[in-house]
Design a protein around this motif. Sequence first.
Motif, PDB file in Angstrom:
ATOM      1  N   UNK A 187       2.115  13.535   4.310  1.00  0.00           N
ATOM      2  CA  UNK A 187       1.927  12.715   5.512  1.00  0.00           C
ATOM      3  C   UNK A 187       0.500  12.158   5.495  1.00  0.00           C
ATOM      4  N   UNK A 188       0.085  11.492   6.592  1.00  0.00           N
ATOM      5  CA  UNK A 188      -1.245  10.852   6.591  1.00  0.00           C
ATOM      6  C   UNK A 188      -2.372  11.872   6.406  1.00  0.00           C
ATOM      7  N   UNK A 189      -2.267  13.012   7.097  1.00  0.00           N
ATOM      8  CA  UNK A 189      -3.308  14.044   7.019  1.00  0.00           C
ATOM      9  C   UNK A 189      -3.401  14.614   5.616  1.00  0.00           C
ATOM     10  N   UNK A 190      -2.245  14.932   5.042  1.00  0.00           N
ATOM     11  CA  UNK A 190      -2.213  15.504   3.694  1.00  0.00           C
ATOM     12  C   UNK A 190      -2.693  14.498   2.661  1.00  0.00           C
ATOM     13  N   UNK A 191      -2.371  13.220   2.874  1.00  0.00           N
ATOM     14  CA  UNK A 191      -2.843  12.171   1.960  1.00  0.00           C
ATOM     15  C   UNK A 191      -4.373  12.100   1.974  1.00  0.00           C
ATOM     16  N   UNK A 192      -4.950  12.183   3.168  1.00  0.00           N
ATOM     17  CA  UNK A 192      -6.420  12.166   3.269  1.00  0.00           C
ATOM     18  C   UNK A 192      -7.031  13.379   2.571  1.00  0.00           C
ATOM     19  N   UNK A 193      -6.406  14.548   2.742  1.00  0.00           N
ATOM     20  CA  UNK A 193      -6.893  15.776   2.095  1.00  0.00           C
ATOM     21  C   UNK A 193      -6.878  15.626   0.571  1.00  0.00           C
ATOM     22  N   UNK A 217       1.095  11.376 -10.428  1.00  0.00           N
ATOM     23  CA  UNK A 217       2.422  11.485  -9.805  1.00  0.00           C
ATOM     24  C   UNK A 217       3.280  10.291 -10.207  1.00  0.00           C
ATOM     25  N   UNK A 218       4.603  10.516 -10.272  1.00  0.00           N
ATOM     26  CA  UNK A 218       5.507   9.416 -10.614  1.00  0.00           C
ATOM     27  C   UNK A 218       5.593   8.393  -9.500  1.00  0.00           C
ATOM     28  N   UNK A 219       5.669   8.873  -8.268  1.00  0.00           N
ATOM     29  CA  UNK A 219       5.746   7.998  -7.101  1.00  0.00           C
ATOM     30  C   UNK A 219       5.173   8.738  -5.904  1.00  0.00           C
ATOM     31  N   UNK A 220       4.468   7.993  -5.054  1.00  0.00           N
ATOM     32  CA  UNK A 220       3.993   8.560  -3.787  1.00  0.00           C
ATOM     33  C   UNK A 220       4.924   8.069  -2.681  1.00  0.00           C
ATOM     34  N   UNK A 221       5.411   9.013  -1.877  1.00  0.00           N
ATOM     35  CA  UNK A 221       6.202   8.668  -0.692  1.00  0.00           C
ATOM     36  C   UNK A 221       5.397   9.197   0.494  1.00  0.00           C
ATOM     37  N   UNK A 222       4.627   8.307   1.108  1.00  0.00           N
ATOM     38  CA  UNK A 222       3.692   8.712   2.169  1.00  0.00           C
ATOM     39  C   UNK A 222       4.354   8.487   3.518  1.00  0.00           C
ATOM     40  N   UNK A 223       4.543   9.572   4.260  1.00  0.00           N
ATOM     41  CA  UNK A 223       5.165   9.448   5.583  1.00  0.00           C
ATOM     42  C   UNK A 223       4.093   9.104   6.611  1.00  0.00           C
TER      43      UNK A 223
END
Length: 306
Positions: A187-193, A217-223
């Motif tokens: 998610x947004x928080x984890x992406x920032x981390x 990573x093969x693909x990022x799926x950011x929620x």
Amino acid sequence: MAVQKPVVILGVFVADTAYRAARAPRMGETILGSGFKLGPGGKGSNQAVAAGRLGADVTFITRLGRDPFADMALATWKDAGVKAAVIETPESYTGAAYIFVEETTGNNAIIVAPGAASLISSADIDANAALIRSAGVFVTQLEQPIDAAERALEIAREAGVTTILNPAPAAKLPDRIYKLSDYLTPNETETEELTGMKVESVDDARRAGDRLLSLGVGAAVITLGDKGALLHTARQSEHVPAISAGPVVETTGAGDAFNGGFAAALARGVAPLEAVRFACAVAGISVTRPGTAPSMPTRDEVERLL
């Protein structure tokens, strides 16, 4: 008609103790709440229940104590059609979580005590290697030890199984784990981390997605919460808007609904972008209901919404 491949999920079950109040208490303060609910939770378990309710052939690998919370776990999985690969751990306790839900917004704050599941080891993963190799899609998160998650991703990747790592709760990851992940679903928080980049818009998510791709990573799926989700690969970057099923009651478990839905769709042979859209609909229904595992919809409900 595409063949339904098995989904195998490694993770944690915890009993959710959910408290509703106008606000969180300050340290040393006692306040009166407006509600309490005891129910099944844990990211991995919720994801397995979500996939099971959607009709996936799903098996969940975990450790449980020998106590009433373990009985709750087994009953929950049976009800959702989830097969259990449980390592009994009588020397520990089945995990539990404190969930504070702010009644005006439905937002939440959570403390997880994983108990027996914190003892999941690489040796446990090796003992379940044949099960992991038999999957079409393998999913894990970070509530159990990271070395166990990494070993499981390694076994899955070597067997040609599609791998999904949901990097939650946010934590620093070993470099190698990115390369073992066909899909990373922060998610947004984890992406920032993970990237050091703030995610407040779809464009921010695209820039962070580039960083995640550079890590392997093969693909990022950011929620993106109420903004939906971004599927970002070397060849495409597609924003899927959130799919509303009605007023938001509670956001707890929405990410798990998304991940379970995404895995179930990929296991049916659905293309990644359509799988993200399907997962957004699963999450969209889940937030209209209280609780985590009990809020997960059926495939019929999702397809009616879509």
